[in-house]
Design a protein around this motif. Structure first.
Motif, PDB file in Angstrom:
ATOM      1  N   VAL A 139      17.626   3.980 -22.339  1.00 24.20           N
ATOM      2  CA  VAL A 139      18.931   4.366 -21.801  1.00 24.20           C
ATOM      3  C   VAL A 139      19.270   3.655 -20.489  1.00 24.20           C
ATOM      4  O   VAL A 139      20.424   3.269 -20.256  1.00 24.20           O
ATOM      5  CB  VAL A 139      19.033   5.899 -21.633  1.00 24.20           C
ATOM      6  N   GLY A 140      18.276   3.422 -19.641  1.00 22.43           N
ATOM      7  CA  GLY A 140      18.547   2.757 -18.372  1.00 22.43           C
ATOM      8  C   GLY A 140      19.034   1.331 -18.561  1.00 22.43           C
ATOM      9  O   GLY A 140      19.970   0.888 -17.877  1.00 22.43           O
ATOM     10  N   GLU A 141      18.408   0.608 -19.465  1.00 27.55           N
ATOM     11  CA  GLU A 141      18.829  -0.774 -19.731  1.00 27.55           C
ATOM     12  C   GLU A 141      20.247  -0.808 -20.296  1.00 27.55           C
ATOM     13  O   GLU A 141      21.071  -1.645 -19.908  1.00 27.55           O
ATOM     14  CB  GLU A 141      17.861  -1.437 -20.719  1.00 27.55           C
ATOM     15  N   ILE A 142      20.560   0.120 -21.215  1.00 31.69           N
ATOM     16  CA  ILE A 142      21.886   0.154 -21.814  1.00 31.69           C
ATOM     17  C   ILE A 142      22.947   0.427 -20.757  1.00 31.69           C
ATOM     18  O   ILE A 142      23.973  -0.262 -20.680  1.00 31.69           O
ATOM     19  CB  ILE A 142      21.935   1.211 -22.935  1.00 31.69           C
ATOM     20  N   VAL A 143      22.701   1.424 -19.917  1.00 28.01           N
ATOM     21  CA  VAL A 143      23.649   1.744 -18.849  1.00 28.01           C
ATOM     22  C   VAL A 143      23.829   0.546 -17.921  1.00 28.01           C
ATOM     23  O   VAL A 143      24.954   0.194 -17.541  1.00 28.01           O
ATOM     24  CB  VAL A 143      23.167   2.976 -18.069  1.00 28.01           C
ATOM     25  N   GLY A 144      22.733  -0.096 -17.559  1.00 24.38           N
ATOM     26  CA  GLY A 144      22.807  -1.242 -16.651  1.00 24.38           C
ATOM     27  C   GLY A 144      23.626  -2.386 -17.215  1.00 24.38           C
ATOM     28  O   GLY A 144      24.440  -3.002 -16.503  1.00 24.38           O
ATOM     29  N   ILE A 145      23.443  -2.684 -18.492  1.00 26.21           N
ATOM     30  CA  ILE A 145      24.192  -3.772 -19.117  1.00 26.21           C
ATOM     31  C   ILE A 145      25.682  -3.456 -19.135  1.00 26.21           C
ATOM     32  O   ILE A 145      26.536  -4.309 -18.827  1.00 26.21           O
ATOM     33  CB  ILE A 145      23.666  -4.043 -20.540  1.00 26.21           C
ATOM     34  N   ILE A 146      26.037  -2.237 -19.491  1.00 28.91           N
ATOM     35  CA  ILE A 146      27.456  -1.862 -19.538  1.00 28.91           C
ATOM     36  C   ILE A 146      28.079  -1.960 -18.152  1.00 28.91           C
ATOM     37  O   ILE A 146      29.183  -2.490 -17.983  1.00 28.91           O
ATOM     38  CB  ILE A 146      27.617  -0.445 -20.125  1.00 28.91           C
TER      39      ILE A 146
END
Length: 308
Positions: A46-53
């Protein structure tokens, strides 16, 4: 496949590459966009996904919300540190008796977001790409007659390009072709990446658990018609595969969702209430152990009818 579905496929199917960021920012105008990630024990992704967005879609996405669905790990903390606004599922509309599962998280997100368009994406995607969001947003920002856009993709599993999506192929697709052939053109009817206009999503009920995707397709078809839908090829999508036991429970919820809609639409005359108990078996020393789980689904009413 129905002739009108063939025509819809030609008119309403695009690729993520057709929707570059600069074009969508230009098309966005005054439209506001909310991205919602339902998450349960997804600290690894979830952290990587949030960061990319946040990094790549800052000019397009107005709010990014994670709905923490009773995680037992630190999913909420990881998501918040990455920059998402995090809400605990059971703390939204606390006057209502809590229900379970993904559909509950998605429905409750309508009460804590404000975007004209909502994008839903799973929080367990590996190798996440911003194009997964751009793709499903594209048709809605470019065409006001589209109310719902759903992603499709390859589902790799154990080095097999399309080994995933077993519940789709064995349960959902046969049910759709049998009873709702207008929806037979959806490559991934249970895909977790899709976008919809708030004006439509707030007017339909949400089934809970894994029944939510099939329920939305059927109910939005009644609301908007097939030409209100679009489909976008997002390439490939990877996530952690579930056990066969878990897939059995998911399949049961899909079948219960179909039953509920067939009965509501008058396509079947029910003479019994289907059981919400699923018996499965596991080999143990000396034989097999029966395991029984509750696979029942609930339903939330259209958000427009709820006093928030």
């Amino acid at each position: 496949m129905l002739p009108e579905v063939h025509g819809w496929l030609r008119r309403r199917t695009s690729s993520a590459s057709d929707w570059p960021l600069r074009d969508l920012v230009a098309a966005k105008g005054d439209t506001t966009v909310s991205v919602v990630l339902p998450a349960r024990d997804e600290r690894e992704t979830v952290g990587e996904i949030v960061g990319i967005i946040r990094r790549e879609l800052a000019g397009l996405v107005d709010e990014l919300v994670v709905i923490d669905s009773r995680s037992t790990d630190d999913t909420a903390l990881v998501a918040a540190r990455a920059g998402a606004r995090v809400h605990a599922q059971d703390e939204i509309l606390p006057q209502l008796k809590p229900l379970d599962g993904k559909g509950e998280a998605l429905w409750k997100s309508l009460a804590v977001t404000s975007g004209d368009v909502l994008v839903f994406a799973d929080a367990d995607i590996r190798n996440f790409r911003a194009s997964l969001i751009l793709g499903v947003l594209g048709p809605l920002l470019a065409d006001p007659t589209v109310v719902y856009a759903k992603g499709c993709y390859d589902r790799p599993l154990h080095d097999t390009p399309n080994g995933g999506g077993r519940v789709t192929e064995l349960v959902a697709r046969p049910l759709i072709n049998l009873h709702w052939p207008e929806l037979a053109g959806f490559v991934q009817p249970l895909a977790g990446e899709y976008a919809g206009r708030r004006s439509a999503l707030e007017r339909v009920p949400f089934l809970t658990g894994y029944a939510v995707e099939l329920g939305l397709l059927i109910d939005l078809l009644e609301l908007a018609g097939l030409d209100g839908f679009a489909q976008v090829d997002l390439g490939s999508r990877e996530h952690a595969p579930q056990s066969v036991e878990a897939l059995g429970a998911m399949a049961s919820q899909i079948m219960l969702a179909a039953w509920s809609r067939l009965e509501r639409q008058g396509k079947i005359e029910a003479h019994h209430t289907p059981s919400a108990r699923l018996a499965q078996f596991r080999r143990v020393e000396g034989g097999h152990e029966a395991l029984t789980r509750d696979v029942g689904i609930g339903e939330r009413p259209p958000m427009l009818t709820v006093d928030t």
